[in-house]
Design a protein around this motif. Sequence first.
Motif, short mmCIF file in Angstrom:
data_model
loop_
_atom_site.label_atom_id
_atom_site.label_comp_id
_atom_site.label_asym_id
_atom_site.label_seq_id
_atom_site.Cartn_x
_atom_site.Cartn_y
_atom_site.Cartn_z
N VAL A 277 12.49 -21.50 24.24
CA VAL A 277 11.20 -21.21 24.89
C VAL A 277 10.26 -20.46 23.96
O VAL A 277 9.04 -20.58 24.06
N PHE A 278 10.81 -19.69 23.01
CA PHE A 278 9.96 -18.86 22.14
C PHE A 278 9.00 -19.70 21.30
O PHE A 278 7.88 -19.29 21.02
N GLY A 279 9.46 -20.90 20.93
CA GLY A 279 8.59 -21.78 20.15
C GLY A 279 7.36 -22.19 20.94
O GLY A 279 6.23 -22.20 20.44
N ALA A 280 7.56 -22.56 22.20
CA ALA A 280 6.43 -22.95 23.05
C ALA A 280 5.50 -21.76 23.29
O ALA A 280 4.27 -21.90 23.36
N THR A 281 6.10 -20.57 23.39
CA THR A 281 5.27 -19.37 23.59
C THR A 281 4.36 -19.13 22.38
O THR A 281 3.18 -18.77 22.53
N LEU A 282 4.94 -19.32 21.18
CA LEU A 282 4.13 -19.14 19.97
C LEU A 282 3.01 -20.17 19.90
O LEU A 282 1.88 -19.87 19.47
#
Length: 213
Positions: free
Chosen positions: A130-135
């Motif tokens: 999920v962190f990638g989409a957040t970035l």
Amino acid sequence: MHMNVAPHLLTEDRAEYERVLDDALSTAHARPDLAGAGTRLSLAQLRALTLNATTLVTSAAASEYDHYVKVREQHRAALGTRTPTPSDPPGPGAGVIAVLTVLVPVLAGAAAVIFLLVGAVLHALAPTVVFGATLLTAGLVFGVVAAAGLLFAAAGLLVTALRNSPTEVGGPLGAAPDDELSRAREAWRLALLERGILPFLHDVLAATSPPDP
């Protein structure tokens, strides 16, 4: 020879008086009323005589000269009230706003590029993280902020250009100061030439003409 200065002729206008005189002498050969200029008396002699008679010559155009000086002083006073001096302090908060206008688009744009690149790499390597989409989302947000900052800076430049654009300031008669000043100056020059310099040169040449047989 040294030129006598008329009581009402300011020092700054002596050069203009000499220019009008030189213009008259340069065209003396084409004026029938100045026959003998350059023959009975040289142009240098006529110039010296006219400079020495400054008080007499300029008094013939005293009213036009007084009006010219008055308009010129009004024009200078108007410019003085509208021209800021170098010591004038900037408006409150002007420096902070200018710095923010420059820094916000730059910093937001740099952050958007970094977040989008890192988010894209993480999303490619681990699509489920999920962190990638957040970035990626943060990068898009910073991109919008950078675009908004650029638009704000462009609007600020436009407003500044409009404020600093020259405006026509009406004079006492509703004309632009430069136009009224030019008219007053030309009126003085014409009166000085027609009522002062030319009649004086004519009288000097007439006084030096040989007597009729």
